[in-house]
Write a protein that holds these residues in place. Structure first.
Motif, PDB file in Angstrom:
ATOM      1  N   PHE A 140      24.401  12.548   0.950  1.00  0.00           N
ATOM      2  CA  PHE A 140      25.460  11.558   1.098  1.00  0.00           C
ATOM      3  C   PHE A 140      26.369  11.930   2.257  1.00  0.00           C
ATOM      4  O   PHE A 140      26.672  11.100   3.118  1.00  0.00           O
ATOM      5  N   LEU A 141      26.785  13.193   2.288  1.00  0.00           N
ATOM      6  CA  LEU A 141      27.703  13.616   3.347  1.00  0.00           C
ATOM      7  C   LEU A 141      27.058  13.448   4.713  1.00  0.00           C
ATOM      8  O   LEU A 141      27.702  12.991   5.658  1.00  0.00           O
ATOM      9  N   LEU A 142      25.768  13.785   4.815  1.00  0.00           N
ATOM     10  CA  LEU A 142      25.113  13.649   6.114  1.00  0.00           C
ATOM     11  C   LEU A 142      25.117  12.199   6.570  1.00  0.00           C
ATOM     12  O   LEU A 142      25.462  11.891   7.709  1.00  0.00           O
ATOM     13  N   ALA A 143      24.750  11.294   5.660  1.00  0.00           N
ATOM     14  CA  ALA A 143      24.670   9.885   6.051  1.00  0.00           C
ATOM     15  C   ALA A 143      26.063   9.331   6.323  1.00  0.00           C
ATOM     16  O   ALA A 143      26.284   8.586   7.275  1.00  0.00           O
ATOM     17  N   TYR A 144      27.008   9.707   5.492  1.00  0.00           N
ATOM     18  CA  TYR A 144      28.364   9.173   5.607  1.00  0.00           C
ATOM     19  C   TYR A 144      29.035   9.659   6.880  1.00  0.00           C
ATOM     20  O   TYR A 144      29.764   8.926   7.535  1.00  0.00           O
ATOM     21  N   ASN A 145      28.787  10.908   7.238  1.00  0.00           N
ATOM     22  CA  ASN A 145      29.490  11.521   8.359  1.00  0.00           C
ATOM     23  C   ASN A 145      28.768  11.373   9.683  1.00  0.00           C
ATOM     24  O   ASN A 145      29.307  11.758  10.711  1.00  0.00           O
ATOM     25  N   ASP A 146      27.550  10.844   9.663  1.00  0.00           N
ATOM     26  CA  ASP A 146      26.781  10.868  10.902  1.00  0.00           C
ATOM     27  C   ASP A 146      27.440  10.037  11.983  1.00  0.00           C
ATOM     28  O   ASP A 146      27.885   8.919  11.749  1.00  0.00           O
ATOM     29  N   PHE A 147      27.486  10.616  13.169  1.00  0.00           N
ATOM     30  CA  PHE A 147      27.995   9.863  14.311  1.00  0.00           C
ATOM     31  C   PHE A 147      26.904   9.674  15.362  1.00  0.00           C
ATOM     32  O   PHE A 147      26.703   8.576  15.878  1.00  0.00           O
ATOM     33  N   THR A 148      26.163  10.740  15.645  1.00  0.00           N
ATOM     34  CA  THR A 148      25.195  10.701  16.737  1.00  0.00           C
ATOM     35  C   THR A 148      24.172   9.591  16.554  1.00  0.00           C
ATOM     36  O   THR A 148      24.001   8.741  17.425  1.00  0.00           O
ATOM     37  N   VAL A 149      23.506   9.602  15.412  1.00  0.00           N
ATOM     38  CA  VAL A 149      22.428   8.648  15.199  1.00  0.00           C
ATOM     39  C   VAL A 149      22.983   7.234  15.097  1.00  0.00           C
ATOM     40  O   VAL A 149      22.515   6.318  15.778  1.00  0.00           O
ATOM     41  N   THR A 160      28.288   1.506  11.511  1.00  0.00           N
ATOM     42  CA  THR A 160      28.925   2.080  10.334  1.00  0.00           C
ATOM     43  C   THR A 160      30.322   2.579  10.717  1.00  0.00           C
ATOM     44  O   THR A 160      30.746   2.425  11.857  1.00  0.00           O
ATOM     45  N   MET A 161      31.013   3.193   9.762  1.00  0.00           N
ATOM     46  CA  MET A 161      32.431   3.492   9.958  1.00  0.00           C
ATOM     47  C   MET A 161      32.711   4.424  11.132  1.00  0.00           C
ATOM     48  O   MET A 161      33.602   4.171  11.943  1.00  0.00           O
ATOM     49  N   ILE A 162      31.965   5.514  11.215  1.00  0.00           N
ATOM     50  CA  ILE A 162      32.318   6.530  12.221  1.00  0.00           C
ATOM     51  C   ILE A 162      32.145   5.992  13.650  1.00  0.00           C
ATOM     52  O   ILE A 162      33.070   6.110  14.458  1.00  0.00           O
ATOM     53  N   PRO A 163      31.008   5.373  14.006  1.00  0.00           N
ATOM     54  CA  PRO A 163      30.941   4.795  15.354  1.00  0.00           C
ATOM     55  C   PRO A 163      31.964   3.693  15.580  1.00  0.00           C
ATOM     56  O   PRO A 163      32.455   3.528  16.695  1.00  0.00           O
ATOM     57  N   LYS A 164      32.298   2.979  14.508  1.00  0.00           N
ATOM     58  CA  LYS A 164      33.309   1.920  14.641  1.00  0.00           C
ATOM     59  C   LYS A 164      34.657   2.536  15.032  1.00  0.00           C
ATOM     60  O   LYS A 164      35.366   2.007  15.887  1.00  0.00           O
ATOM     61  N   ILE A 165      34.984   3.654  14.405  1.00  0.00           N
ATOM     62  CA  ILE A 165      36.241   4.333  14.749  1.00  0.00           C
ATOM     63  C   ILE A 165      36.210   4.747  16.211  1.00  0.00           C
ATOM     64  O   ILE A 165      37.183   4.564  16.945  1.00  0.00           O
ATOM     65  N   ILE A 205      38.274  20.262   2.568  1.00  0.00           N
ATOM     66  CA  ILE A 205      38.479  19.024   3.335  1.00  0.00           C
ATOM     67  C   ILE A 205      38.144  19.175   4.820  1.00  0.00           C
ATOM     68  O   ILE A 205      37.365  18.380   5.342  1.00  0.00           O
ATOM     69  N   PRO A 206      38.682  20.186   5.540  1.00  0.00           N
ATOM     70  CA  PRO A 206      38.380  20.235   6.974  1.00  0.00           C
ATOM     71  C   PRO A 206      36.891  20.320   7.254  1.00  0.00           C
ATOM     72  O   PRO A 206      36.418  19.836   8.267  1.00  0.00           O
ATOM     73  N   MET A 207      36.145  20.926   6.326  1.00  0.00           N
ATOM     74  CA  MET A 207      34.719  21.084   6.571  1.00  0.00           C
ATOM     75  C   MET A 207      33.952  19.790   6.301  1.00  0.00           C
ATOM     76  O   MET A 207      33.042  19.433   7.047  1.00  0.00           O
ATOM     77  N   LEU A 208      34.324  19.082   5.214  1.00  0.00           N
ATOM     78  CA  LEU A 208      33.520  17.922   4.826  1.00  0.00           C
ATOM     79  C   LEU A 208      33.871  16.688   5.631  1.00  0.00           C
ATOM     80  O   LEU A 208      33.065  15.769   5.732  1.00  0.00           O
ATOM     81  N   VAL A 209      35.068  16.641   6.197  1.00  0.00           N
ATOM     82  CA  VAL A 209      35.400  15.511   7.063  1.00  0.00           C
ATOM     83  C   VAL A 209      34.605  15.664   8.348  1.00  0.00           C
ATOM     84  O   VAL A 209      34.518  16.742   8.913  1.00  0.00           O
ATOM     85  N   THR A 210      34.003  14.566   8.779  1.00  0.00           N
ATOM     86  CA  THR A 210      33.114  14.653   9.941  1.00  0.00           C
ATOM     87  C   THR A 210      33.879  15.088  11.195  1.00  0.00           C
ATOM     88  O   THR A 210      35.047  14.751  11.359  1.00  0.00           O
ATOM     89  N   PRO A 211      33.228  15.884  12.074  1.00  0.00           N
ATOM     90  CA  PRO A 211      33.948  16.437  13.231  1.00  0.00           C
ATOM     91  C   PRO A 211      34.694  15.390  14.054  1.00  0.00           C
ATOM     92  O   PRO A 211      35.804  15.650  14.513  1.00  0.00           O
ATOM     93  N   LEU A 212      34.116  14.221  14.230  1.00  0.00           N
ATOM     94  CA  LEU A 212      34.811  13.218  15.047  1.00  0.00           C
ATOM     95  C   LEU A 212      36.158  12.869  14.430  1.00  0.00           C
ATOM     96  O   LEU A 212      37.196  12.854  15.102  1.00  0.00           O
ATOM     97  N   VAL A 213      36.155  12.612  13.126  1.00  0.00           N
ATOM     98  CA  VAL A 213      37.387  12.231  12.444  1.00  0.00           C
ATOM     99  C   VAL A 213      38.355  13.413  12.378  1.00  0.00           C
ATOM    100  O   VAL A 213      39.545  13.268  12.676  1.00  0.00           O
ATOM    101  N   GLY A 214      37.834  14.590  12.034  1.00  0.00           N
ATOM    102  CA  GLY A 214      38.692  15.765  11.953  1.00  0.00           C
ATOM    103  C   GLY A 214      39.344  16.073  13.287  1.00  0.00           C
ATOM    104  O   GLY A 214      40.536  16.379  13.357  1.00  0.00           O
TER     105      GLY A 214
END
Lengths: 293, 342
Positions: free
Chosen positions: A219-228, A239-244, B160-169
C-alpha cells in the motif's frame, strides 16, 4: 526495579528524556506546523512580518473574518479537482495491493518450500531488481508503451507498480512462509491433498499476519509512488503525488501555493490514520527482513 | 517441491518481473544505442518584391514517417555514452591536457552534467547512510531507556517522516526553510543575516538535502535497532556487569557487537535507497545546485519537445552499472554463505 542493570542515575534519565523529546519534536513538528498552516492564507503561512502570524493568522482573519479558512482546500479539491487524483489513488492502491499480494503469496510460498538451487538465484535476482532505481525502469517503459498505445492508462500503471513491488513482496512473504512449519502443509499432503489444496486449506488460514504486514508495505509503495505515476499517467489519470507536483508549477500566482499545501496535508492525513491503526504491523514488517536475514 | 509445482506457483510473479523489470533493462540498453532523428529540413525560397530569401522549416510529415519507421531513432553506437552530457571522454581528455592544477581539473570536471550528478549521488549515499545508522542507534538506545508508556507515542511520531513520501516530506521542509517560513526566518535571526537563504548557495543546498535524507531515513534505522535491543541477551549483560563493565562499556562491548548484523542490513537498504535519490531534489527545487543520476534521467524524459530516450537510456545503463557495483560485496557474501550451506 529489581534488575540493577535497568537502574539509572537521574542525570542519565534526564539526558535520555531530552534526546527523545528533541527527536519527537524534530519528527512531528514539521507536519503539525504544516497542518496548522494549511488553514491559513499565504500571507500568514509565509509571513514576512512575523512568524507568529502563521499561528494566529491575522491576515486570514482580515480576509475571511476568522483565523481559519478552508480556502486552500476549496482551491485544491474543487477548483483544481484534486478529488479526481484521490479517486485515482484509491483505484491504484487497492488494485496494486490485491494483485501483488495474490502473486506474492503464491510465489513466496513456492520459494519457501522449494529446496533447489535456483530459488537462491531467484531471490538474488529479486534483490538486484529491488535496488534498480525506478526511473531507469521507467525510461525503458516509455518508448514501448507509446508504441503499444497503452501509455497513460491506470491499468498499465497498476501492472507496472505490481511488478516493481514483486521483489520486495517475494522476499517478505518468503521469509514469512519459512517461519510456518513445513509439517503443516506436508501433513495435509500426506492426507491426500495436492500441493495447491494444501496451500489453500492448511496455509491460507494461518498466513494472514504476514499478508497484512506485506500488504501495508505494498500500500505504501503504491500510495507514495511518484516516479512511475508521474511518468506513466496522462494528466487526467494522475494520482495524488504527481498532482501535487503539478500544483507546484503554478505557485507563482498569489494564493496558489496554499492549494499545494492543502493537497500535501490531504495526502499526509491518511498516513497518520494508517500508522495509528497498524503501528505494530509496520514495525514488525520493518524488522522482519533484518531479523530473518 | 517438484519443478513443475514450483513453476505453477511462481509463474505469475516471475512473468511480471521479467516483463516489467528484466525486459525494460534490455529495452534501455537497446535504446541507449540510438539517438533522436535529425530534423528533416525543407528549404523554400520566398521571393517577394524585395528579393528572395531562403526559409528553413522542419518537415513535420517526413519526421512523423521517420519516427513511425524507426521509433527508437537512428543508430548511434556508443557515441551517446561518450558525449559531453555523459562520460564526456573528449572533454575529460582536454581538461587534463589544458588544466594547470588538480583544483582546476576538479572544478572543470564538476561542471560536466554527468559527473556533477554522480558526485552528488555518491556524496549523498555515503554521507547520509552512516549518519542514519548513528542517529538511529542513538535514538533507539535512548527510547529504550524511557518509561514504557511513552514508547508507543514516540514510535508513532518517529514513523511519520519515513512513511511520508520523499516528495511530500521534502515539500513540507522546503516551505519551512523558505526565507518567509519559520526555519528560514529563524536562521536569519540566529545568524543575524537578513539575506541568508538556504536555497541560494550550492553548499547549503547540499547540506539541506543531506539533513533531509537523515531525517527521512533515521526512523528506519531506529525501529530496526530498537527491535534488536529488545532481544539483547540479559545474561550476557549481567555477566558484563559482574565483570565490572560500566554503562558505556556495556554499550561498546555487548550491545554494539550484538547489533552489528542489523547495522549491515540497514546499510544495505540505505545504500540502495539513497543511491536513487531523486524526489527531494524536486521537492526542494534544488536542481540548479544538486542533481542526481536519477534526476538526470527524469529530466531527459521530461524534455520539453520530445523525450530524449537515447540520453536517458545511456544514463540509466550507467546507473545500473553503479547499482551492480554497489551490490557486488553483498552478492558475493550471499554466494559464499549459500555455498557453505550447500
Amino acid at each position: 526495579m529489581s534488575n540493577p542493570a535497568a537502574r539509572k542515575p537521574i542525570s542519565l534519565r534526564v539526558l535520555s528524556m531530552s534526546i527523545v523529546g528533541a527527536w519527537v519534536f524534530l519528527a512531528a513538528f514539521p507536519f503539525l506546523w504544516t497542518m496548522w498552516g494549511s488553514f491559513k492564507v499565504e500571507g500568514d503561512f509565509f509571513s514576512r512580518a512575523d512568524w507568529m502570524n502563521a499561528l494566529t493568522g491575522p491576515v486570514t482573519e482580515r480576509q475571511f473574518g476568522s483565523p481559519f479558512t478552508l480556502d486552500g482546500y476549496d482551491g485544491a479539491w474543487v477548483q483544481e479537482e484534486f478529488w479526481r487524483a484521490v479517486i485515482n489513488t484509491v483505484i491504484v492502491t487497492i488494485s496494486v495491493v490485491l494483485i501483488s499480494l495474490t502473486l506474492g503469496t503464491l510465489g513466496g510460498y513456492a520459494l519457501a518450500r522449494s529446496g533447489f538451487k535456483y530459488t537462491f538465484w531467484l531471490l538474488m535476482a529479486a534483490l538486484v531488481f529491488r535496488a534498480m532505481p525506478h526511473v531507469t525502469l521507467v525510461s525503458g517503459y516509455l518508448l514501448p508503451f507509446f508504441q503499444l498505445n497503452i501509455w497513460g492508462h491506470l491499468p498499465t500503471t497498476i501492472i507496472v507498480l505490481v511488478a516493481i513491488n514483486q521483489p520486495f513482496t517475494l522476499w517478505m512473504l518468503h521469509s514469512f512462509f519459512l517461519s510456518i512449519p513445513k509439517d503443516l502443509d506436508e501433513a495435509a499432503m500426506v492426507d491426500g491433498c495436492t500441493r495447491f489444496q494444501a496451500f489453500r486449506l492448511a496455509i491460507i488460514p494461518v498466513m494472514w499476519p504476514g499478508v497484512v504486514t506485506t500488504g501495508l508495505f505494498s500500500f505504501l509503495l503504491a500510495y507514495n509512488d511518484f516516479t512511475v505515476t508521474s511518468m506513466l499517467l496522462s494528466q487526467e489519470n494522475q494520482t495524488m503525488i504527481p498532482k501535487i507536483n503539478a500544483f507546484l508549477g503554478s505557485t507563482q500566482e498569489e494564493g496558489r501555493v496554499m492549494y499545494a499545501v492543502a493537497a500535501v496535508v490531504s495526502s499526509i492525513v491518511p498516513l497518520f490514520v494508517l500508522i495509528l491503526f497498524f503501528q505494530r504491523q509496520i514495525v514488525s514488517g520493518l524488522t522482519a527482513g533484518a531479523v530473518k536475514g | 517441491m517438484p519443478h513443475k509445482t514450483f513453476l505453477a506457483f511462481i509463474w505469475p510473479s516471475l512473468l511480471a518481473m521479467v516483463l516489467f523489470i528484466a525486459l525494460p533493462i534490455f529495452s534501455v540498453g537497446y535504446q541507449s544505442l540510438f539517438v533522436e532523428h535529425e530534423q528533416v529540413l525543407i528549404i523554400t525560397e520566398n521571393c517577394g518584391p524585395f528579393g528572395c530569401s531562403d526559409e528553413v522549416t522542419v518537415d513535420a510529415q517526413a519526421m512523423a514517417t521517420l519516427r513511425a519507421e524507426q521509433p527508437a531513432g537512428r543508430f548511434n553506437g556508443l557515441s551517446t555514452y561518450t558525449n559531453a552530457s555523459h562520460l564526456a571522454t573528449d572533454e575529460i581528455g582536454e581538461i587534463f591536457a589544458t588544466s594547470e592544477n588538480w583544483n582546476e581539473i576538479r572544478n572543470r570536471i564538476m561542471n560536466l552534467p554527468f559527473y556533477k550528478a554522480l558526485a552528488f549521488t555518491l556524496a549523498y549515499t555515503f554521507i547520509v547512510t552512516p549518519l542514519v545508522i548513528i542517529l538511529g542507534f542513538i535514538i533507539a538506545v535512548v527510547v529504550n531507556a524511557v518509561p514504557s508508556m511513552l514508547k508507543g507515542p514516540v514510535i508513532f511520531f518517529s514513523l511519520i517522516p519515513m512513511l511520508v513520501t520523499p516528495l511530500v516530506g521534502s515539500l513540507v521542509l522546503f516551505w519551512m526553510i523558505d526565507s518567509r517560513g519559520i526555519i528560514g526566518a529563524a536562521l536569519q535571526v540566529v545568524f543575524d543575516n537578513p539575506t541568508l537563504s538556504l536555497k541560494a548557495s550550492p553548499t547549503l543546498t547540499w547540506i539541506t538535502l543531506f539533513v533531509y535524507g537523515v531525517w527521512h531515513s533515521a526512523p528506519f534505522a531506529f525501529v530496526v535497532f530498537y527491535a534488536g535491543l529488545q532481544t539483547v541477551p540479559q545474561d550476557t549483560m549481567e555477566s558484563a556487569m559482574v565483570d565490572g563493565a560500566n554503562r558505556w562499556e556495556r554499550i561498546r562491548f555487548v550491545i554494539i557487537p550484538y547489533l552489528m548484523p542489523l547495522a549491515t542490513f540497514i546499510a544495505l537498504m540505505q545504500l540502495m535507497d539513497n543511491f536513487r535519490v531523486f524526489e527531494p531534489i524536486i521537492g526542494f527545487s534544488a536542481a540548479a545546485s544538486a542533481t542526481s543520476l536519477s534526476y538526470l534521467i527524469y529530466n531527459d524524459l521530461r524534455a520539453a519537445e520530445s523525450p530524449l530516450f537515447g540520453s536517458a537510456a545511456a544514463t540509466s545503463m550507467l546507473t545500473i552499472v553503479g547499482v551492480v557495483i554497489l551490490l557486488l560485496p553483498v552478492l558475493r557474501r550471499n554466494w559464499r554463505e549459500f555455498n557453505r550451506k550447500a
